[in-house]
Motif scaffolding. Structure first.
Motif, PDB file in Angstrom:
ATOM      1  N   ILE A 118      -3.291  -6.298   2.734  1.00  0.00           N
ATOM      2  CA  ILE A 118      -2.405  -6.626   1.745  1.00  0.00           C
ATOM      3  C   ILE A 118      -3.131  -7.812   0.771  1.00  0.00           C
ATOM      4  CG2 ILE A 118      -0.009  -7.809   1.362  1.00  0.00           C
ATOM      5  CD1 ILE A 118      -0.237  -4.568   1.932  1.00  0.00           C
ATOM      6  N   PRO A 119      -3.515  -8.901   1.462  1.00  0.00           N
ATOM      7  CA  PRO A 119      -3.830 -10.084   0.753  1.00  0.00           C
ATOM      8  C   PRO A 119      -4.708  -9.745  -0.560  1.00  0.00           C
ATOM      9  CG  PRO A 119      -4.158 -10.555   3.002  1.00  0.00           C
ATOM     10  CD  PRO A 119      -3.872  -9.031   2.900  1.00  0.00           C
ATOM     11  N   GLY A 120      -5.539  -8.780  -0.597  1.00  0.00           N
ATOM     12  CA  GLY A 120      -6.291  -8.338  -1.850  1.00  0.00           C
ATOM     13  C   GLY A 120      -5.473  -7.859  -3.018  1.00  0.00           C
ATOM     14  N   LEU A 121      -4.232  -7.256  -2.481  1.00  0.00           N
ATOM     15  CA  LEU A 121      -3.241  -6.793  -3.607  1.00  0.00           C
ATOM     16  C   LEU A 121      -2.231  -7.663  -4.159  1.00  0.00           C
ATOM     17  CD1 LEU A 121      -2.465  -3.225  -1.774  1.00  0.00           C
ATOM     18  CD2 LEU A 121      -3.829  -3.559  -3.751  1.00  0.00           C
ATOM     19  N   ALA A 122      -2.107  -8.649  -3.395  1.00  0.00           N
ATOM     20  CA  ALA A 122      -1.002  -9.522  -3.816  1.00  0.00           C
ATOM     21  C   ALA A 122      -1.542 -10.662  -4.431  1.00  0.00           C
ATOM     22  CB  ALA A 122      -0.383 -10.270  -2.631  1.00  0.00           C
TER      23      ALA A 122
ATOM     24  N   VAL B   5       0.677  -1.037   0.132  1.00  0.00           N
ATOM     25  CA  VAL B   5       0.049  -0.156   0.025  1.00  0.00           C
ATOM     26  C   VAL B   5       0.839   1.245  -0.088  1.00  0.00           C
ATOM     27  CG1 VAL B   5      -1.768   1.563   1.080  1.00  0.00           C
ATOM     28  CG2 VAL B   5      -1.900  -1.107   1.183  1.00  0.00           C
ATOM     29  N   HIS B   6       1.672   1.111   0.816  1.00  0.00           N
ATOM     30  CA  HIS B   6       2.779   2.245   0.992  1.00  0.00           C
ATOM     31  C   HIS B   6       4.064   2.036   0.044  1.00  0.00           C
ATOM     32  CE1 HIS B   6       0.713   4.799   3.878  1.00  0.00           C
ATOM     33  NE2 HIS B   6       0.421   3.521   4.395  1.00  0.00           N
ATOM     34  N   LEU B   7       4.182   1.966  -1.065  1.00  0.00           N
ATOM     35  CA  LEU B   7       5.263   1.751  -2.015  1.00  0.00           C
ATOM     36  C   LEU B   7       5.732   2.980  -2.512  1.00  0.00           C
ATOM     37  CD1 LEU B   7       3.524  -0.566  -4.942  1.00  0.00           C
ATOM     38  CD2 LEU B   7       5.463  -1.092  -3.386  1.00  0.00           C
ATOM     39  N   ALA B   8       5.559   3.970  -2.274  1.00  0.00           N
ATOM     40  CA  ALA B   8       6.227   5.400  -2.338  1.00  0.00           C
ATOM     41  C   ALA B   8       7.674   5.318  -2.009  1.00  0.00           C
ATOM     42  CB  ALA B   8       5.310   6.471  -2.077  1.00  0.00           C
ATOM     43  N   PRO B   9       8.133   4.990  -0.568  1.00  0.00           N
ATOM     44  CA  PRO B   9       9.374   4.856  -0.262  1.00  0.00           C
ATOM     45  C   PRO B   9      10.302   3.954  -1.085  1.00  0.00           C
ATOM     46  CG  PRO B   9       7.869   4.873   1.600  1.00  0.00           C
ATOM     47  CD  PRO B   9       7.098   4.603   0.229  1.00  0.00           C
ATOM     48  N   ILE B  10       9.763   2.740  -1.490  1.00  0.00           N
ATOM     49  CA  ILE B  10      10.466   2.032  -2.588  1.00  0.00           C
ATOM     50  C   ILE B  10      10.685   2.542  -3.659  1.00  0.00           C
ATOM     51  CG2 ILE B  10      10.397  -0.241  -3.365  1.00  0.00           C
ATOM     52  CD1 ILE B  10       8.709  -1.454  -1.230  1.00  0.00           C
ATOM     53  N   ALA B  11       9.666   3.095  -4.514  1.00  0.00           N
ATOM     54  CA  ALA B  11       9.960   3.625  -5.517  1.00  0.00           C
ATOM     55  C   ALA B  11      10.984   4.665  -5.461  1.00  0.00           C
ATOM     56  CB  ALA B  11       8.339   4.209  -6.153  1.00  0.00           C
ATOM     57  N   GLN B  12      10.829   5.615  -4.718  1.00  0.00           N
ATOM     58  CA  GLN B  12      11.773   6.523  -4.273  1.00  0.00           C
ATOM     59  C   GLN B  12      13.128   6.215  -4.248  1.00  0.00           C
ATOM     60  OE1 GLN B  12      10.291   8.531  -0.985  1.00  0.00           O
ATOM     61  NE2 GLN B  12       8.553   9.911  -2.189  1.00  0.00           N
ATOM     62  N   ALA B  13      13.411   5.327  -3.288  1.00  0.00           N
ATOM     63  CA  ALA B  13      14.681   4.528  -3.231  1.00  0.00           C
ATOM     64  C   ALA B  13      15.294   3.946  -4.451  1.00  0.00           C
ATOM     65  CB  ALA B  13      14.550   3.392  -2.220  1.00  0.00           C
ATOM     66  N   LEU B  14      14.474   3.322  -5.518  1.00  0.00           N
ATOM     67  CA  LEU B  14      15.029   2.693  -6.646  1.00  0.00           C
ATOM     68  C   LEU B  14      15.613   3.846  -7.578  1.00  0.00           C
ATOM     69  CD1 LEU B  14      12.130  -0.036  -7.218  1.00  0.00           C
ATOM     70  CD2 LEU B  14      14.489  -0.306  -6.569  1.00  0.00           C
ATOM     71  N   ASP B  15      15.023   4.923  -7.374  1.00  0.00           N
ATOM     72  CA  ASP B  15      15.580   6.232  -7.986  1.00  0.00           C
ATOM     73  C   ASP B  15      16.658   7.109  -7.264  1.00  0.00           C
ATOM     74  OD1 ASP B  15      14.060   5.733 -10.216  1.00  0.00           O
ATOM     75  OD2 ASP B  15      12.327   6.839  -9.662  1.00  0.00           O
ATOM     76  N   GLY B  16      16.962   6.415  -6.113  1.00  0.00           N
ATOM     77  CA  GLY B  16      18.182   7.260  -5.256  1.00  0.00           C
ATOM     78  C   GLY B  16      17.738   8.011  -4.479  1.00  0.00           C
ATOM     79  N   HIS B  17      16.668   8.346  -4.295  1.00  0.00           N
ATOM     80  CA  HIS B  17      16.018   9.615  -3.128  1.00  0.00           C
ATOM     81  C   HIS B  17      14.987   9.202  -2.290  1.00  0.00           C
ATOM     82  CE1 HIS B  17      12.268  10.610  -5.414  1.00  0.00           C
ATOM     83  NE2 HIS B  17      12.972  10.090  -6.415  1.00  0.00           N
ATOM     84  N   GLY B  18      14.397   9.903  -1.264  1.00  0.00           N
ATOM     85  CA  GLY B  18      13.409   9.611  -0.495  1.00  0.00           C
ATOM     86  C   GLY B  18      14.144   9.082   0.740  1.00  0.00           C
ATOM     87  N   PRO B  19      13.325   8.865   1.783  1.00  0.00           N
ATOM     88  CA  PRO B  19      13.486   8.487   3.197  1.00  0.00           C
ATOM     89  C   PRO B  19      14.656   7.305   3.149  1.00  0.00           C
ATOM     90  CG  PRO B  19      11.239   7.940   3.252  1.00  0.00           C
ATOM     91  CD  PRO B  19      11.716   8.900   1.694  1.00  0.00           C
ATOM     92  N   LEU B  20      14.354   6.191   2.318  1.00  0.00           N
ATOM     93  CA  LEU B  20      14.960   4.941   2.641  1.00  0.00           C
ATOM     94  C   LEU B  20      16.709   5.256   1.968  1.00  0.00           C
ATOM     95  CD1 LEU B  20      12.541   2.201   1.387  1.00  0.00           C
ATOM     96  CD2 LEU B  20      12.848   3.219   3.701  1.00  0.00           C
ATOM     97  N   ALA B  21      16.542   5.934   0.792  1.00  0.00           N
ATOM     98  CA  ALA B  21      17.880   6.088   0.206  1.00  0.00           C
ATOM     99  C   ALA B  21      18.475   7.104   1.074  1.00  0.00           C
ATOM    100  CB  ALA B  21      17.783   6.695  -1.094  1.00  0.00           C
ATOM    101  N   ASP B  22      18.141   8.026   1.751  1.00  0.00           N
ATOM    102  CA  ASP B  22      18.813   9.093   2.710  1.00  0.00           C
ATOM    103  C   ASP B  22      19.264   8.219   3.794  1.00  0.00           C
ATOM    104  OD1 ASP B  22      17.980  10.998   0.886  1.00  0.00           O
ATOM    105  OD2 ASP B  22      16.369  12.050   1.595  1.00  0.00           O
TER     106      ASP B  22
END
Length: 298
Positions: free
Chosen positions: A227-231, A191-208
């Motif tokens: 989650i089960p409904g999304l997977a 559901v909260h995929l934005a941090p992963i998407a940002q990290a793959l592009d080298g920015h955001g809280p995970l990358a920082d």
């Protein structure tokens, strides 16, 4: 290297039982807060922490448990207004709560998070309140009341209220170059995929956080069971063939760049061991993670 699984206690029906279950099956970290389990979570963990001395524990400051508000006011650590609000980050309250947490846990916590500072801090006041909180936490570290601190947030990063460089700057101002800011905690899931998407592009809280050497704790990896409904079977086949939707989702979170701990709330031994296996798998490649982001969006 993939992340490690830790026990989160926010949704545990029986915190003591869940902690003993997880620790007996190899868990080395449990995360809690004074306001969890109706204010009983910290005390409930004391038995497991005594039985498993190598089990690390993180707790939090910020939310004031309803059952201790009158005690805090009577002790002079909490104003009547903050008690009614149910949230406080003043240095006096932080010092009082840390002492109380140590008493409840029957040991020094390994890490203390500032808990959802966005909750009761207007935009214009967040920097000052965080700085004062960091000052109090640095003082607690110097007195060996705690070992390190961090920031646990639900929407602080996603809303742009603060970012990791800003937190590092405040910690350095409060504690110097050898400050004790050690970790961040934020929701990471399908559901909260934005941090992963940002990290793959080298920015955001995970990358920082990775660049700054901070530990990252991923909270709500199953988003409260949504989650089960999304997977979907197709997505599961891409990520973890033959695994459950929950295990598929956990594999994604554990593979996110920078994530070191995945916090799962469960007292079910079968669910726990399935999660251990999912989190312990070799990390998914950046290409697979990008395909997940593309399928589900951010």
């Amino acid at each position: 290297m993939t992340a490690r699984l830790g026990l989160g206690t926010y949704r545990c029906l029986d915190v003591a039982e869940a902690a003993l279950m997880a620790a007996s099956r190899g868990a080395d970290w449990v995360d809690t807060a004074p306001n969890y389990a109706g204010g009983r979570a910290e005390a409930s963990l004391a038995v497991a922490l005594a039985a498993y001395p190598n089990l690390c524990v993180s707790t939090k400051v910020g939310f004031v448990p309803a059952g201790t508000r009158h005690i805090g006011v009577r002790a002079g650590a909490l104003s009547a207004a903050d008690a009614q609000r149910g949230y406080c980050l003043t240095p006096d309250y932080i010092a009082w709560q840390l002492t109380r947490s140590k008493l409840m846990l029957s040991r020094v916590p390994d890490l203390v998070f500032v808990h959802n500072p966005e909750h009761a801090c207007p935009d214009g006041e967040i920097t000052g309140r965080l700085y004062n909180a960091f000052l109090a936490l640095e003082e607690a570290c110097s007195q060996q009341i705690i070992s390190a601190y961090g920031v646990a947030t639900w929407r602080g990063f996603s809303s742009g209220l603060f970012d990791v460089p800003a937190l590092i700057e405040l910690a350095t101002k409060a504690g110097g170059p050898n400050h004790h800011l050690w970790a961040i905690q934020l929701p990471v899931s399908l559901v909260h995929l934005a941090p992963i998407a940002q990290a793959l592009d080298g920015h955001g809280p995970l990358a920082d956080a990775l660049a700054a050497g901070l530990e990252v704790f991923a909270s709500a990896p199953l988003h409260g069971g949504e989650i089960p409904g999304l997977a979907t079977p197709e997505l599961s086949e891409l990520i973890a063939p033959g695994k459950t939707s929950a295990e598929t989702a956990l594999a994604v979170v554990a593979s996110a760049p920078g994530v070191k701990r995945v916090l799962l709330s469960t007292g079910n031994p079968e669910h726990w061991m399935g999660a251990v296996e999912a989190v312990g798998r070799p990390p998914l490649s950046p290409d697979v993670l990008r395909r997940v982001v593309d399928v589900l969006g951010t």
